[in-house]
Write a protein that holds these residues in place. Structure first.
Motif, mmCIF file in Angstrom:
data_model
loop_
_atom_site.group_PDB
_atom_site.id
_atom_site.type_symbol
_atom_site.label_atom_id
_atom_site.label_comp_id
_atom_site.label_asym_id
_atom_site.label_seq_id
_atom_site.Cartn_x
_atom_site.Cartn_y
_atom_site.Cartn_z
ATOM 1 N N PRO A 146 -5.629 2.776 -0.608
ATOM 2 C CA PRO A 146 -4.692 1.940 0.143
ATOM 3 C C PRO A 146 -4.529 2.418 1.584
ATOM 4 C CG PRO A 146 -3.492 3.495 -1.201
ATOM 5 C CD PRO A 146 -4.960 3.673 -1.557
ATOM 6 N N GLY B 162 1.072 0.983 1.254
ATOM 7 C CA GLY B 162 0.204 -0.001 0.620
ATOM 8 C C GLY B 162 0.167 -1.323 1.342
ATOM 9 N N PHE C 189 -2.688 -4.247 1.031
ATOM 10 C CA PHE C 189 -3.512 -4.105 -0.172
ATOM 11 C C PHE C 189 -3.568 -5.469 -0.851
ATOM 12 C CE2 PHE C 189 -5.035 -2.798 -4.260
ATOM 13 C CZ PHE C 189 -5.796 -1.675 -3.985
ATOM 14 N N ASN D 11 1.936 -3.194 -6.100
ATOM 15 C CA ASN D 11 1.621 -2.476 -4.862
ATOM 16 C C ASN D 11 1.351 -1.004 -5.194
ATOM 17 O OD1 ASN D 11 1.517 -1.213 -2.368
ATOM 18 N ND2 ASN D 11 3.325 -2.235 -1.563
ATOM 19 N N ASP E 258 0.840 4.537 -2.058
ATOM 20 C CA ASP E 258 -0.147 5.501 -1.547
ATOM 21 C C ASP E 258 -1.039 6.040 -2.654
ATOM 22 O OD1 ASP E 258 1.665 7.035 -2.902
ATOM 23 O OD2 ASP E 258 2.119 8.389 -1.236
ATOM 24 N N LEU F 98 -7.519 -1.622 3.722
ATOM 25 C CA LEU F 98 -7.973 -0.587 2.802
ATOM 26 C C LEU F 98 -8.412 0.619 3.635
ATOM 27 C CD1 LEU F 98 -10.167 -2.751 0.394
ATOM 28 C CD2 LEU F 98 -7.985 -1.666 -0.206
#
Length: 810
Positions: free
Chosen positions: A89, A100, A103, A133, A136, A171
């Motif tokens: 992420p 995130g 994502f 989500n 991290d 990403l």
């Protein structure tokens, strides 16, 4: 305060719940267990922050609707059997709203053996329901063995941008697993034409960082036994007391600093977060806490005050300042937990924002200074806390799992060199903070190790790590640390130091080697952070004490003090965040009722000015800087007094008078600065005794008597330096002007243009510069458009420039 999921999990780990700790800190599961088993994604360990450098994430163009599609495609070069897809992420460490971000909420991953994807094979299908989500956390999809050369991820529902203003695909990296390794690393990437980001597409297949992508750092092999250490002794020592300033610039600056400290926060306000954490009542009627500095980083205001006050009270007594310092330390002691914990934030919230590094280091610095200022229990408080900290079960996450976690190293190495230090204080650094790849890169003078530091925002806070590594060298004698820090020092000085000494790399923005940016790239992306120059001074002091005959280290301290530290002070009202060199001075005035990294470190520097004037050796004294002052130091059974009379830098004359009870042989070493324009003659009792070349120390080795007088005149003159950086002006050349160590500024114009009227070289402008009568260090520039130079530190309001254009033609 409401904790997000990550903070809560980390909180459990920090208070020692072993089951939770094992769940959170487990390493990524081995691929063998996942190969060939289709199913839901495996949420793996947490990912280390990816800074805005060569390791920045891929972020597509912004979409207005979440349902817009975008894709990225990886060419593996040849067909392989794909066994897994790992997605990393994008997130902003310390920001709940940006974990995130971007994502894909819904997406699919397909494989094909030809680029047109005429016959794709579906490997991952996350298109029918929203994915949680990951924040991290890294995600692994195990796929049944699929032959593919091309792997395409198509996002069918995008995640939000960090600010919520739109949607994107973001990403940090994509791994394609085959044969239990990532075969996508370094391979080409293509993107769709509508939303694809051509510039950053290769970020998806960038190489892994040197210590991996996760947050776990636990390297017991780095730890060395204390019995194997060979401590390195300083060749000179900085005085901890015994120096008084007798008027002059330094005294004025220190008095302003006291006024500021006593006007900022009250003791009850600084103690508020400690009392809240300890469950004790808070007095009514206090001002609201600052949103970031008090709420996110509770205790930082107390650390700021103790750094400034503790340093100041070592040199000059002030009853009110001492009373405040005593009350603050007493209050922290009152809030100490039974296990020795003293921080203002709860143990289970140390991973929030920059608490585990920044705030911990600040309070540690502050209590150390309070200890040396006459409160010995400050050391005891720190010892109890570090006995707890050194056994904290979350140490494996503390460097990578918190914002700017590396800045916590210096707290451990500083406590080691106090009267209560233990080897464990350094061994924690070796095991959980030491980065061997980085030491090797710095020793090799690899510039990317500075401006492309891979695990956090690369800026001047890295200098605190240099301080810590040099401390490790002093403690252990391991020359790996020394070689790396010598390389780091050279890299910074040669590539990221402005004329005048400020640091040319800051927290936000991009600062390639020798970029020397003068203008902001984006708001708050300035140059010359004050805190960076404080750290630089501390690092150079360490080098000076190791190698006191090498003048260049004191040069760096001197520039930092005059052209950054003093220049940042706005009388008793506060300190400027950045040493802006053109335009309007100081983008941010951090004043009364406020706090910041630069303001806190600035008050620390200004409170400690006397310790840079002299250094004490076993056989005498080093005269490093030139300010009206008196030092008393023990030498061979008696106390020697040396009084320096000077009005430097306004005037170059210096006189030193010795006071002894009886004649004594000792060495008085006098610095001849790098900026001296010729040899400097030194007289003893009216007769020339020695002379020295610039960038050296002159040693006067003789039997001294009471009332002996040493006198010299510093060879000050102008130095003109051409600007070589990214903010050049087309068809013009910019120059900086210094007088001795003092950076000068054209006051009154941000785009000043000086025209040489007689001569063909830029240096010929010096013929037109004349001293302003009755105004030391101020100079009129004659010409069709007259200008005024004055010390940069004297510039307060209005436009100015330290880099005027000098033209050799009208």
């Amino acid at each position: 305060m409401t904790m997000d999921r990550r903070e809560f999990i980390n909180g459990i780990a920090c208070v020692g719940a072993s089951a939770a700790l094992e769940t959170v800190l487990q390493d990524s599961p081995p691929m063998q267990a996942a190969i060939g088993t289709a199913g839901p994604p495996a949420f793996e360990g947490r990912m280390a922050f990816t800074p805005a450098t060569a390791f920045r994430p891929y972020v597509s163009k912004m979409a207005q609707q979440a349902t817009e599609n975008t894709w990225v495609q990886i060419d593996l070069g040849s067909a392989v059997t794909v066994e897994g897809i790992r997605l990393y992420p994008a997130f902003n460490l310390g920001s709940r709203h940006a974990n995130g971000y971007g994502f894909p909420v819904r997406f699919k991953v397909e494989g094909a053996e030809e680029a047109r994807f005429a016959a794709p094979r579906l490997m991952v299908d996350q298109t029918s329901n929203d994915l949680e989500n990951p924040e991290d956390r890294m995600i692994l999809y195990s796929v049944p063995g699929t032959r593919a050369r091309y792997v395409r991820l198509t996002a069918t529902k995008l995640g939000p941008m960090p600010d919520g203003a739109g949607y994107c695909l973001a990403l940090s990296k994509v791994d394609v697993i085959s044969g239990e390794k990532d075969v996508a690393e370094g391979t080409p990437v293509s993107v769709d034409s509508a939303l694809g980001n051509e510039k950053d597409r290769t970020q998806l297949t960038r190489p892994s960082r040197s210590m991996g992508e996760g947050i776990i750092t636990d390297n017991p092999g780095n730890v060395t036994a204390a019995s194997s250490w060979h401590p390195v002794t300083y060749q000179a020592m900085a005085p901890l007391s015994g120096v008084t300033v007798d008027g002059g610039l330094f005294k004025k600056v220190m008095e302003n600093n006291i006024g500021y400290l006593l006007s900022a926060f009250s003791v009850p306000e600084m103690l508020r977060p400690f009392r809240q954490r300890a469950g004790k009542p808070v007095p009514p009627g206090l001002r609201r806490p600052l949103n970031f500095w008090d709420v996110d980083l509770p205790g930082s205001s107390a650390g700021r005050f103790l750094m400034g006050a503790g340093n100041t009270l070592r040199w000059m007594e002030h009853a009110e300042l001492r009373r405040w310092m005593n009350e603050l330390v007493d209050g922290i002691e009152e809030c100490r937990a039974p296990n020795g914990y003293i921080m203002a934030y709860p143990e289970n919230e140390m991973f929030y924002s920059e608490r585990a590094g920044y705030t911990r280091a600040w309070l540690t610095h502050g209590l150390i200074e309070a200890g040396y200022a006459g409160i010995p229990k400050a050391f005891d408080l720190l010892r109890g806390y570090y006995d707890w900290f050194n056994g904290c079960p979350c140490l494996r996450e503390i460097m990578r799992g918190t914002a700017q976690g590396v800045q916590g190293m210096i707290a451990n190495t500083r406590i080691y060199f106090t009267p209560v230090g233990k080897p464990e204080d350094l061994q924690v650094v070796q095991r959980y903070f030491q980065e061997n790849y980085w030491l090797e890169g710095l020793a090799a003078r690899d510039k990317s190790n500075i401006w492309q530091y891979p695990y956090d925002r690369p800026h001047n806070y890295l200098i605190t790590d240099f301080e810590a590594y040099l401390d490790l060298y002093r403690a252990t004698g391991d020359e790996r640390y020394l070689r790396a820090m010598q390389g780091a020092w050279e890299l910074y000085r040669e590539n990221w130091e402005h004329v005048g000494g400020s640091t040319a790399i800051t927290e936000f923005g991009e600062f390639p080697p020798k970029s020397y940016r003068l203008n902001a790239q984006v708001p708050f992306c300035e140059t010359g952070e004050l805190c960076g120059s404080v750290f630089w001074s501390r690092l150079n002091q360490r080098f000076h004490l190791l190698y006191p005959e090498r003048e260049e280290y004191v040069t760096e301290i001197e520039k930092s003090i005059y052209n950054v530290g003093i220049a940042a002070q706005v009388d008793t009202r506060g300190l400027l965040y950045h040493a802006r060199l053109v335009g309007q001075k100081g983008d941010v005035l951090v004043g009364i009722n406020d706090n910041s990294c630069c303001e806190g470190q600035g008050t620390r520097l200004l409170g400690s000015l006397p310790e840079y004037i002299y250094s004490i050796a076993s056989d005498g004294l080093y005269i490093n800087m030139f300010q009206a002052s008196t030092i008393r130091w023990p030498q061979d059974g008696q106390t020697i007094v040396l009084k320096m009379a000077t009005d430097f830098p306004f005037h170059p004359e210096v006189q030193l008078t010795l006071g002894l009870n009886q004649p004594m042989q000792c060495k008085i070493r006098i610095r001849v600065p790098y900026w001296a324009k010729r040899e400097m003659k030194i007289a003893v009792n009216g007769r020339t005794a020695a002379s020295g070349k610039p960038e050296s120390y002159v040693t006067l080795d003789r039997v001294w008597n009471n009332a002996d007088v040493i006198a010299f005149t510093l060879p000050m003159d102008f130095t003109l330096t051409r600007y070589e950086g990214l903010d050049k002006i087309p068809d013009h050349e910019r120059f900086a002007l210094e007088y001795g160590p003092v950076l000068l500024a054209v006051d009154g114009s941000a785009d000043a243009r000086l025209v040489v009227e007689s001569g063909s070289r830029p240096q010929d402008i010096l013929k037109q510069i004349k001293p302003k009568f009755g105004k030391p260090l101020q100079y009129d520039v004659a010409g069709a458009s007259p200008q005024l130079f004055r010390p940069y530190w004297e510039v307060q309001g209005g436009p100015f420039t330290c880099f005027p254009v000098i033209d050799t033609h009208p």
